[in-house]
Design an enzyme around this catalytic site. Structure first.
Site, mmCIF file in Angstrom:
data_model
loop_
_atom_site.group_PDB
_atom_site.id
_atom_site.type_symbol
_atom_site.label_atom_id
_atom_site.label_comp_id
_atom_site.label_asym_id
_atom_site.label_seq_id
_atom_site.Cartn_x
_atom_site.Cartn_y
_atom_site.Cartn_z
ATOM 1 N N GLY A 59 0.752 -1.244 -0.168
ATOM 2 C CA GLY A 59 0.123 -0.068 0.097
ATOM 3 C C GLY A 59 0.933 1.345 0.032
ATOM 4 O O GLY A 59 2.209 1.081 0.273
ATOM 5 N N ASN A 60 0.356 2.477 -0.346
ATOM 6 C CA ASN A 60 1.127 3.653 -0.493
ATOM 7 C C ASN A 60 0.240 4.831 -0.277
ATOM 8 O O ASN A 60 -0.799 4.854 -0.447
ATOM 9 C CB ASN A 60 1.975 3.708 -1.959
ATOM 10 C CG ASN A 60 0.875 3.009 -2.928
ATOM 11 O OD1 ASN A 60 0.112 3.816 -3.492
ATOM 12 N ND2 ASN A 60 1.407 1.920 -3.498
ATOM 13 N N SER A 81 6.609 4.829 -6.120
ATOM 14 C CA SER A 81 5.458 3.604 -6.228
ATOM 15 C C SER A 81 4.881 3.150 -7.457
ATOM 16 O O SER A 81 4.567 4.065 -8.278
ATOM 17 C CB SER A 81 4.143 3.912 -5.351
ATOM 18 O OG SER A 81 3.307 3.002 -5.714
ATOM 19 N N SER A 82 4.780 1.933 -7.890
ATOM 20 C CA SER A 82 4.372 1.764 -9.205
ATOM 21 C C SER A 82 2.870 2.141 -9.354
ATOM 22 O O SER A 82 2.387 2.068 -10.465
ATOM 23 C CB SER A 82 4.394 0.305 -9.256
ATOM 24 O OG SER A 82 3.551 -0.530 -8.373
ATOM 25 N N ASP A 83 2.392 2.691 -8.311
ATOM 26 C CA ASP A 83 0.943 3.198 -8.373
ATOM 27 C C ASP A 83 0.978 4.687 -8.593
ATOM 28 O O ASP A 83 -0.052 5.247 -8.747
ATOM 29 C CB ASP A 83 0.001 2.955 -7.043
ATOM 30 C CG ASP A 83 -0.091 1.412 -7.139
ATOM 31 O OD1 ASP A 83 -0.672 0.813 -7.807
ATOM 32 O OD2 ASP A 83 0.272 0.799 -5.801
ATOM 33 N N ASP A 143 -22.050 8.656 8.328
ATOM 34 C CA ASP A 143 -21.006 9.862 8.582
ATOM 35 C C ASP A 143 -19.895 10.089 7.754
ATOM 36 O O ASP A 143 -19.810 11.145 7.384
ATOM 37 C CB ASP A 143 -20.397 9.466 9.992
ATOM 38 C CG ASP A 143 -21.518 9.367 11.180
ATOM 39 O OD1 ASP A 143 -22.398 10.067 10.923
ATOM 40 O OD2 ASP A 143 -21.179 9.001 12.019
ATOM 41 N N TYR A 190 -18.829 17.482 13.604
ATOM 42 C CA TYR A 190 -18.145 16.480 14.465
ATOM 43 C C TYR A 190 -16.488 16.981 14.440
ATOM 44 O O TYR A 190 -16.091 17.847 13.928
ATOM 45 C CB TYR A 190 -18.143 14.983 13.648
ATOM 46 C CG TYR A 190 -17.028 14.263 14.165
ATOM 47 C CD1 TYR A 190 -17.475 13.611 15.401
ATOM 48 C CD2 TYR A 190 -15.888 13.978 13.868
ATOM 49 C CE1 TYR A 190 -16.854 12.569 16.340
ATOM 50 C CE2 TYR A 190 -15.098 13.035 14.498
ATOM 51 C CZ TYR A 190 -15.398 12.420 15.516
ATOM 52 O OH TYR A 190 -14.649 11.443 16.428
ATOM 53 N N HIS A 244 -9.142 -5.407 -7.528
ATOM 54 C CA HIS A 244 -8.045 -4.705 -7.427
ATOM 55 C C HIS A 244 -7.904 -4.260 -5.762
ATOM 56 O O HIS A 244 -7.340 -5.139 -4.942
ATOM 57 C CB HIS A 244 -7.766 -3.486 -8.201
ATOM 58 C CG HIS A 244 -6.548 -2.808 -8.009
ATOM 59 N ND1 HIS A 244 -6.100 -1.790 -8.884
ATOM 60 C CD2 HIS A 244 -5.550 -3.087 -7.176
ATOM 61 C CE1 HIS A 244 -4.838 -1.515 -8.585
ATOM 62 N NE2 HIS A 244 -4.436 -2.174 -7.568
ATOM 63 N N SER A 267 8.993 2.599 -4.350
ATOM 64 C CA SER A 267 8.659 1.478 -4.826
ATOM 65 C C SER A 267 9.001 0.129 -4.059
ATOM 66 O O SER A 267 10.582 0.131 -3.953
ATOM 67 C CB SER A 267 8.591 1.166 -6.470
ATOM 68 O OG SER A 267 7.962 -0.043 -6.664
ATOM 69 N N GLY A 268 8.465 -0.810 -3.646
ATOM 70 C CA GLY A 268 8.814 -1.842 -3.253
ATOM 71 C C GLY A 268 9.822 -2.041 -1.849
ATOM 72 O O GLY A 268 10.619 -2.843 -1.633
#
Lengths: 229, 229, 229, 229
Positions: free
Chosen positions: A34-35, A80-82, A126, A220, A166, A51-52
């Site tokens: 995750g990133n 990141s590859s994303d 919410d 809130y 995904h 990445s990685g």
């Protein structure tokens, strides 16, 4: 490289780096899956995880700085590859200051069935103002994922989208808000899953969802003040 | 004993020992129920966990060094009772530098039903290139488990196999890669299980699986460099 | 009180006290809901957790020493409310040196349906030699629970019994062995539960169960030596 | 502000603050989604968590002191947005000294289906004296939630209520007792859920529930003494 860093860039590196610990703590990520990224306020500079790299080894100075097209401006590692998916969101949604991507298990389980997560608990009303919507199947390696995120979230209350087969992408005014949305998305994905295992949850009437969402977004928490972080 | 250790052997003891902490951290093992081994690069020496020792008590100097037939060359304790299975893999798959065995709960649950884990999330396509295959039922105490692993994994993209009624074995170019495969195998076994609890997940078309696998194996992460560990 | 402690009693207080941390670590207990006891070797003295004390606050000197009828010999606090059940086991099974009781969630879930846990994974064959049997419903406050445990476990390979609508009791040659049985009982209860959620697990043939059990009980782990704890 | 604090108020701030760690530890809360309050003994003063503050950042001096109508007497932050619901309970149930609210996942899953949690394990009979009852759907922002809690719990043995589509509220003689009820409510909600996933749990006869409840409330644990906290 001619990039000159600023205090705001360095501050964003620290924030983005440290927020990865929240992904681990709340069980959203496995290994390096995750990133988090953030936009340096008032600029077109994006700070993102390399990445990685293991979460244990993350340090602010390893974060990668790119422009909105993904050109690396600062950092010795590949982003990141994303990153391309994050960048498409930043390009098309100028109000977004943070993006998070995870494969958190319950939310991804809904995504693998291509089902949006229905709004049957008040915490969802919410935070998400209704269901968590489903985005299309898209392969990494082009702007298809980013486009799918933007097209799903534009005009939607939810800061989270589950992308078919995904995982989850969330947005926020800053990286912390996007991380909170990712944490809450997994939390409600889990509770609604568990509920539906033994029968059909009771829907919340739309009028109640609307009132809960309005109240949470506007009342809130502590009102902004110089003390707020 | 006439065994002379080397820096490479001692380094591998440290690596194999420390990687057991990752099995604990990601929830793959209970009590003493999983083990990691590694081949000292360029040799026929295998370093493996001692049998029945608590993860808390593991130290590099307790690791056992054997040859490919399981003869103990260095170490005062008996090797893992799974050593024979590891060794068959090392004998028949010279490209393998690390082997991991666990009874991680979700993957083992698929194994108890004798069902391969279908590829319905992109993270599986990335890591495993398709389904995680099922190997045969085989009892400990001969080379049957090792043979079953090798026959299932040879010619398969997946570095993980679930052995019927038993658990998971993973392989990698080194012990860390095998541990990563074990961690990701449990992660996807869990997500696909959760997804299927409420309906049938949507399959990913084979052509997309192929492209995702190719990209992840060849593009993801940092490119090898002197800095890489 | 005229009780004179011994080194063996004090050692057992430390062991029993510290083993409660394993119940917490492996997720077997909530708040104060489980307890460990041990027989001081070669005596009729039982060391057991005090009632209602938080695991954080346990110290060896708070452990309670009783005789086999539950008479308090040493300690300022009341013993666990489950002490009577432990004591019946010690009275009737002289080979038992440790008893553990928990409400661990997966094992208790089987118990609430009054179903023994079927032996469909090799780790169960190893540890339990077959299914984990079901004991009767019995209320606390008499010797009924203890009798139910003994009648179920006598002549059975399994060191664990699930008591209907209640929870798990395990026995061992010492408290550590009983704790291991409790940890493994929950582990296999969970894996078999998860497996059965999506279909029927494949049974292991009885002949294979027998061979696995025999091997594990007689070959696994390090052979006893002066070094063994 | 003319509020003068006392030792009892400051002590309650420490207790209320620290008990939030138990909500985290037992997995009852995510991000900032649960809260604890306590009544200062012998007064109409309520101490409660501030709204929207991360559990990591809680300190006793951040706790908010209000009267029973919610007027802030001490503290610089806004009280929890659930304060009004807590206050209604304190107003109408003078015997209550602590209130806890969470969205713990298993209990909330039952609430989303609007099903009370049936009493099929002895631990539930002990703690709750029967089922955990269901309260009505009610929106935050009025006294409706508080009224629903009171009307469900008055005359009921259970210190816990699940509010439809919302979450859990628990009461106790002090905040620690209310936290224990919240922890045990989630524990039994989970075990009963898991049990029912594979069939119908066996009911416990009402006469046995009554005897278990009576014994646990009157015999279990250490008898009160000057040493008890």
């Amino acid at each position: 490289m001619s990039f000159k860093t600023t205090a705001a860039v360095e501050e964003m590196k620290v924030k983005v780096c440290n927020l990865h610990a929240e992904l681990l703590r709340w069980g959203l990520v496995t290994w390096t899956s995750g990133n988090v990224s953030g936009r340096v306020p008032g600029t077109d500079l994006i700070v993102i995880k390399p990445s990685g790299v293991s979460y244990d080894d993350l340090k602010p100075e390893l974060m990668v700085v790119t422009d909105l097209e993904g050109k690396i401006l600062d950092g010795e590692l590949a982003p990141s590859s994303d990153a391309e998916s994050h960048n498409v969101v930043y390009q098309r949604m100028p109000e977004v200051g943070g993006v998070v991507h995870t494969h958190s298990p319950y939310a991804t389980a809904w995504a693998a069935r291509a089902e949006p997560i229905p709004c049957v608990i008040t915490a969802m009303a919410d935070e998400f103002g209704g269901e968590i919507p489903l985005g299309p199947f898209a392969r990494i390696g082009s702007d298809a994922i980013g486009k799918g995120i933007v097209e799903t979230l534009q005009g939607h209350r939810s800061p989270a989208v589950i992308m078919q087969n995904h995982g989850v992408f969330t947005i926020g005014k800053d990286p912390k808000a996007a991380v909170k949305a990712a944490v809450m998305a997994e939390d409600v994905a889990r509770t609604v899953h568990i509920s539906r295992q033994l029968g059909e949850p009771v829907p919340i009437p739309q009028a109640d969802i609307d009132k809960l969402y309005d109240r949470y977004q506007n009342v809130y928490g502590q009102q902004p003040s110089p003390k707020e972080q």
